[in-house]
Structure formats: structure tokens, C-alpha cells
Design a protein around this motif. Structure first.
Motif, PDB file in Angstrom:
ATOM      1  N   GLY A   8       0.826  -1.219   0.000  1.00 54.61           N
ATOM      2  CA  GLY A   8       0.000   0.000   0.000  1.00 54.61           C
ATOM      3  C   GLY A   8       0.851   1.256   0.000  1.00 54.61           C
ATOM      4  N   ASN A  10       1.520   3.324  -2.615  1.00 55.23           N
ATOM      5  CA  ASN A  10       1.304   4.285  -3.704  1.00 55.23           C
ATOM      6  C   ASN A  10       0.862   5.654  -3.195  1.00 55.23           C
ATOM      7  N   LYS A  11       0.510   5.751  -1.917  1.00 57.79           N
ATOM      8  CA  LYS A  11       0.130   7.059  -1.360  1.00 57.79           C
ATOM      9  C   LYS A  11       0.260   7.018   0.169  1.00 57.79           C
ATOM     10  N   ILE A  13       1.059   7.235   4.103  1.00 57.04           N
ATOM     11  CA  ILE A  13       2.208   6.946   4.971  1.00 57.04           C
ATOM     12  C   ILE A  13       3.178   5.981   4.275  1.00 57.04           C
ATOM     13  N   ARG A  33      -2.066  -2.178  -5.298  1.00 55.69           N
ATOM     14  CA  ARG A  33      -3.065  -3.051  -5.946  1.00 55.69           C
ATOM     15  C   ARG A  33      -3.476  -2.532  -7.308  1.00 55.69           C
ATOM     16  N   ARG A  37      -1.597   3.484 -10.413  1.00 53.77           N
ATOM     17  CA  ARG A  37      -1.208   4.277  -9.230  1.00 53.77           C
ATOM     18  C   ARG A  37       0.173   3.851  -8.725  1.00 53.77           C
ATOM     19  N   LEU A  52       0.552  -5.731  -6.077  1.00 53.53           N
ATOM     20  CA  LEU A  52       0.346  -6.455  -4.820  1.00 53.53           C
ATOM     21  C   LEU A  52      -0.974  -6.039  -4.187  1.00 53.53           C
ATOM     22  N   ASP A  53      -1.939  -6.948  -4.244  1.00 51.83           N
ATOM     23  CA  ASP A  53      -3.210  -6.763  -3.532  1.00 51.83           C
ATOM     24  C   ASP A  53      -3.172  -7.699  -2.334  1.00 51.83           C
ATOM     25  N   VAL A  54      -3.174  -7.141  -1.133  1.00 48.39           N
ATOM     26  CA  VAL A  54      -2.983  -7.969   0.066  1.00 48.39           C
ATOM     27  C   VAL A  54      -4.163  -8.896   0.334  1.00 48.39           C
ATOM     28  N   ASN A  80       1.880  -2.187   5.443  1.00 50.30           N
ATOM     29  CA  ASN A  80       1.280  -0.865   5.643  1.00 50.30           C
ATOM     30  C   ASN A  80      -0.135  -0.764   5.091  1.00 50.30           C
ATOM     31  N   VAL A 127       2.165  -1.763  10.340  1.00 51.58           N
ATOM     32  CA  VAL A 127       1.558  -0.469  10.649  1.00 51.58           C
ATOM     33  C   VAL A 127       0.175  -0.756  11.237  1.00 51.58           C
ATOM     34  N   SER A 128       0.106  -0.742  12.559  1.00 54.30           N
ATOM     35  CA  SER A 128      -1.134  -1.041  13.270  1.00 54.30           C
ATOM     36  C   SER A 128      -1.792   0.283  13.659  1.00 54.30           C
ATOM     37  N   TYR A 152     -12.499  -1.437  12.246  1.00 51.21           N
ATOM     38  CA  TYR A 152     -11.104  -1.004  12.113  1.00 51.21           C
ATOM     39  C   TYR A 152     -10.327  -1.333  13.387  1.00 51.21           C
ATOM     40  N   LYS A 156      -7.235  -3.971  13.833  1.00 49.07           N
ATOM     41  CA  LYS A 156      -5.896  -3.514  14.238  1.00 49.07           C
ATOM     42  C   LYS A 156      -5.441  -4.211  15.526  1.00 49.07           C
ATOM     43  N   THR A 183      -2.623  11.106  11.056  1.00 43.69           N
ATOM     44  CA  THR A 183      -2.017  11.623   9.839  1.00 43.69           C
ATOM     45  C   THR A 183      -3.090  12.034   8.837  1.00 43.69           C
ATOM     46  N   THR A 185      -4.355  11.801   5.651  1.00 44.12           N
ATOM     47  CA  THR A 185      -4.266  11.002   4.419  1.00 44.12           C
ATOM     48  C   THR A 185      -5.689  10.818   3.899  1.00 44.12           C
TER      49      THR A 185
HETATM   50  P1  NAP Z   1      -4.148   5.824   2.801  1.00 44.86           P
HETATM   51  O1  NAP Z   1      -3.519   7.076   2.322  1.00 44.86           O
HETATM   52  O2  NAP Z   1      -5.589   5.560   2.545  1.00 44.86           O
HETATM   53  O3  NAP Z   1      -3.255   4.619   2.220  1.00 44.86           O
HETATM   54  C1  NAP Z   1      -3.657   3.284   2.342  1.00 44.86           C
HETATM   55  C2  NAP Z   1      -2.865   2.478   1.343  1.00 44.86           C
HETATM   56  O4  NAP Z   1      -3.256   1.100   1.450  1.00 44.86           O
HETATM   57  C3  NAP Z   1      -3.143   2.887  -0.116  1.00 44.86           C
HETATM   58  O5  NAP Z   1      -1.962   2.816  -0.866  1.00 44.86           O
HETATM   59  C4  NAP Z   1      -4.139   1.830  -0.571  1.00 44.86           C
HETATM   60  O6  NAP Z   1      -4.133   1.625  -1.974  1.00 44.86           O
HETATM   61  C5  NAP Z   1      -3.555   0.638   0.156  1.00 44.86           C
HETATM   62  N1  NAP Z   1      -4.467  -0.503   0.158  1.00 44.86           N
HETATM   63  C6  NAP Z   1      -5.732  -0.594   0.608  1.00 44.86           C
HETATM   64  N2  NAP Z   1      -6.222  -1.824   0.381  1.00 44.86           N
HETATM   65  C7  NAP Z   1      -5.229  -2.525  -0.225  1.00 44.86           C
HETATM   66  C8  NAP Z   1      -5.114  -3.847  -0.723  1.00 44.86           C
HETATM   67  N3  NAP Z   1      -6.147  -4.720  -0.664  1.00 44.86           N
HETATM   68  N4  NAP Z   1      -3.946  -4.249  -1.279  1.00 44.86           N
HETATM   69  C9  NAP Z   1      -2.901  -3.384  -1.367  1.00 44.86           C
HETATM   70  N5  NAP Z   1      -2.955  -2.105  -0.945  1.00 44.86           N
HETATM   71  C10 NAP Z   1      -4.108  -1.692  -0.377  1.00 44.86           C
HETATM   72  O7  NAP Z   1      -3.983   5.659   4.391  1.00 44.86           O
HETATM   73  P2  NAP Z   1      -2.747   5.862   5.385  1.00 44.86           P
HETATM   74  O8  NAP Z   1      -3.237   6.764   6.453  1.00 44.86           O
HETATM   75  O9  NAP Z   1      -1.507   6.174   4.666  1.00 44.86           O
HETATM   76  O10 NAP Z   1      -2.667   4.388   6.005  1.00 44.86           O
HETATM   77  C11 NAP Z   1      -1.490   3.595   5.997  1.00 44.86           C
HETATM   78  C12 NAP Z   1      -1.538   2.679   7.207  1.00 44.86           C
HETATM   79  O11 NAP Z   1      -1.452   3.477   8.403  1.00 44.86           O
HETATM   80  C13 NAP Z   1      -2.829   1.883   7.319  1.00 44.86           C
HETATM   81  O12 NAP Z   1      -2.543   0.557   7.746  1.00 44.86           O
HETATM   82  C14 NAP Z   1      -3.586   2.625   8.407  1.00 44.86           C
HETATM   83  O13 NAP Z   1      -4.507   1.800   9.072  1.00 44.86           O
HETATM   84  C15 NAP Z   1      -2.460   3.070   9.306  1.00 44.86           C
HETATM   85  N6  NAP Z   1      -2.763   4.176  10.220  1.00 44.86           N
HETATM   86  C16 NAP Z   1      -3.095   5.398   9.730  1.00 44.86           C
HETATM   87  C17 NAP Z   1      -3.371   6.445  10.607  1.00 44.86           C
HETATM   88  C18 NAP Z   1      -3.734   7.818  10.113  1.00 44.86           C
HETATM   89  O14 NAP Z   1      -3.993   8.704  10.947  1.00 44.86           O
HETATM   90  N7  NAP Z   1      -3.777   8.068   8.811  1.00 44.86           N
HETATM   91  C19 NAP Z   1      -3.303   6.233  11.990  1.00 44.86           C
HETATM   92  C20 NAP Z   1      -2.962   4.966  12.465  1.00 44.86           C
HETATM   93  C21 NAP Z   1      -2.681   3.955  11.573  1.00 44.86           C
HETATM   94  P3  NAP Z   1      -5.246   2.307  -2.954  1.00 44.86           P
HETATM   95  O15 NAP Z   1      -4.685   3.664  -3.338  1.00 44.86           O
HETATM   96  O16 NAP Z   1      -5.284   1.340  -4.102  1.00 44.86           O
HETATM   97  O17 NAP Z   1      -6.530   2.398  -2.199  1.00 44.86           O
END
Ligand code: NAP
Length: 228
Positions: A8, A10-11, A13, A33, A37, A52-54, A80, A127-128, A152, A156, A183, A185
Motif C-alpha cells: 500500500g 502508492n500514497k 504513509i 493493488r 497508481r 500487490l493486492d494484500v 502498511n 503499521v497497526s 477497524y 488492528k 495523519t 491522508t
Molecule cells: P491511505 O492514504 O488511505 O493509504 C492506504 C494504502 O493502502 C493505499 O496505498 C491503498 O491503496 C492501500 N491498500 C488498501 N487496500 C489494499 C489492498 N487490498 N492491497 C494493497 N494495498 C491496499 O492511508 P494511510 O493513512 O496512509 O494508512 C497507511 C496505514 O497506516 C494503514 O494501515 C492505516 O490503518 C495506518 N494508520 C493510519 C493512521 C492515520 O492517521 N492516517 C493512523 C494509524 C494507523 P489504494 O490507493 O489502491 O486504495
């Protein structure tokens, strides 16, 4: 050269973690996935892209086979990829959230284990979230207390437990979980909260760059140990 795979990436964290590890000299594979992107992100950073699709066993197997063919090993795996799944609380949504956030860790880690065993310093970072901490969600002084995100949070909690179990099962591999920090995002866009992803990525990088004597089986945030 340290070989690193980030799911994950491509965008968000994951993308910023890739950028920082590239700056540290890692060979970084951006798992995504969506090919368009993923390729765009990899080109922007000078990383490599791997589909890679998890949630898809065949996709995960092919992704690790591609890394194996090119590198012959994997040093750092960052699990992640994640989704919030806040749109509903029902069976199909629960299956999707658990499939991505928890089962995805099992799929990718199991496929990566043979490659990690060929590394001199194998490391897995999950990344939990502090929303998966029983301590945090039952503590009225914590922000997680007032955030009802059952699917969620439960997924986690599973991700954190998988971290502990994998660390115990594989003493030669460091396996650590973290809360990266709130964060801004796409995941949190609806809440309008959070800091730049680059700041949170620093916490992922900290665990991705542990030396051979680094800790394993931990849950941390940037302030130190996070209670279970
Ligand atoms: P995000 O910008 O939405 O990024 C999530 C990433 O996961 C995207 O690249 C998404 O790809 C990918 N993804 C989703 N489903 C997938 C799948 N089946 N196979 C492969 N990739 C997949 O969110 P983020 O905030 O950076 O989150 C990253 C991690 O940090 C996550 O595990 C999240 O739970 C954790 N986290 C985030 C926060 C926060 O405040 N943001 C806090 C605590 C933990 P697509 O572009 O294709 O959807």
C-alpha cells in the motif's frame, strides 16, 4: 543494499516511508493493488513497482516471487496497506476490513518468510493503530476512547496480536507494530485531522532500520511503548 517491500505504498504513509527509505539507500519495492497508481508512485520516487493486492493470495505470491527473482532475498517488509471501512458495520464490510488489515499481514508475511530468512537482518514492520489497543480504547483520557470504529479497531487489535505471535514464532526476525500518529491522508480525510504523512513515516522508518540487536514483538508510537 537493503531490499525493502512496502504494501500500500502508492500514497499516504506508505509512500512517504518509501521516499525516506530510498533516501537512506534502500532498494524499495512499492506494492500497490492498482498498476497505474503504483507505477506512477514508483516513477515519482525512483522506486520499483510490484503489483500487490494484500487480499489476493495469487497477487501476493506473484509479488514475492518477483522480488525473489530480482533480489534473491528481502530485508525489510512493511505491512502498511490498510482500510478504515467505516461505511457500515455488517458482515461484508467486516470481512473486507479484516481481510485487508489482518489477513493481509498473514498472507504477505507468510509469502515473505522464505525471502526474509535469507537476510542478514530481517525486519517486519506492521503499521497497526492505537485504536487496536485495549488500553487506549478503554481509557477516557485517550482520544481513542471516543472514536467508535469497531471493525477497524478490532482488525488492528488482530494486527498487533499477529505481530506478537510472529515475533515469538520467528526469533531470528524482528517483528514490530506501531501507531504511526494521526495523519492527514485519504483514510482520515473525512475527519479533517492529522499531520503530514512524512512526519508519521519517520516512525515507520525508525522500526524499518533497526539493527540486528533491535527489539521484537513491540507496540510503540513516537513516545515509546504503547500499552496493549
Ligand atoms: P491511505 O492514504 O488511505 O493509504 C492506504 C494504502 O493502502 C493505499 O496505498 C491503498 O491503496 C492501500 N491498500 C488498501 N487496500 C489494499 C489492498 N487490498 N492491497 C494493497 N494495498 C491496499 O492511508 P494511510 O493513512 O496512509 O494508512 C497507511 C496505514 O497506516 C494503514 O494501515 C492505516 O490503518 C495506518 N494508520 C493510519 C493512521 C492515520 O492517521 N492516517 C493512523 C494509524 C494507523 P489504494 O490507493 O489502491 O486504495
Amino acid at each position: 543494499m537493503t531490499v525493502t517491500l512496502i504494501t500500500g505504498a502508492n500514497k499516504g504513509i506508505g509512500f512517504e516511508t518509501a521516499r525516506q527509505l530510498l533516501e537512506l539507500g534502500h532498494t524499495v519495492y512499492i506494492g500497490a493493488r492498482d498498476a497505474e497508481r503504483g507505477e506512477k508512485a514508483a516513477a515519482e520516487l525512483g522506486a520499483r513497482f510490484v503489483p500487490l493486492d494484500v487480499t489476493d493470495d495469487a497477487s501476493v505470491t506473484a509479488a514475492l516471487a518477483a522480488v525473489d527473482a530480482a533480489e534473491g532475498r528481502l530485508d525489510v517488509l512493511v505491512n502498511n496497506a490498510g482500510i478504515l471501512g467505516a461505511e457500515a458495520v455488517d458482515g461484508p464490510t467486516a470481512l473486507r476490513v479484516f481481510d485487508t488489515n489482518a489477513v493481509g499481514i498473514v498472507r504477505v508475511t507468510e509469502a515473505a518468510l522464505p525471502l526474509l530468512r535469507r537476510s542478514a537482518n530481517p525486519t517486519v514492520v506492521n503499521v497497526s493503530s492505537s485504536l487496536g489497543s485495549f488500553w487506549a480504547v478503554t481509557n477516557p483520557d485517550r482520544p481513542e476512547f471516543g472514536l467508535p470504529l469497531p471493525l477497524y479497531a478490532a482488525s488492528k487489535a488482530a494486527a498487533t496480536m499477529l505481530t506478537v505471535q510472529y515475533a515469538k514464532a520467528h526469533p531470528g526476525i524482528k517483528v514490530n507494530a506501531l501507531e504511526p500518529g494521526t495523519t492527514a491522508t485519504d483514510m482520515t480525510a473525512a475527519f479533517g485531522v492529522g499531520r503530514p504523512a512524512a512526519e508519521s513515516a519517520r516512525n515507520v522508518v525508525r522500526l524499518a532500520t533497526l539493527g540486528p540487536d533491535g527489539p521484537t514483538g513491540t507496540l510503540t508510537d513516537e513516545f515509546g511503548t504503547l500499552r496493549w
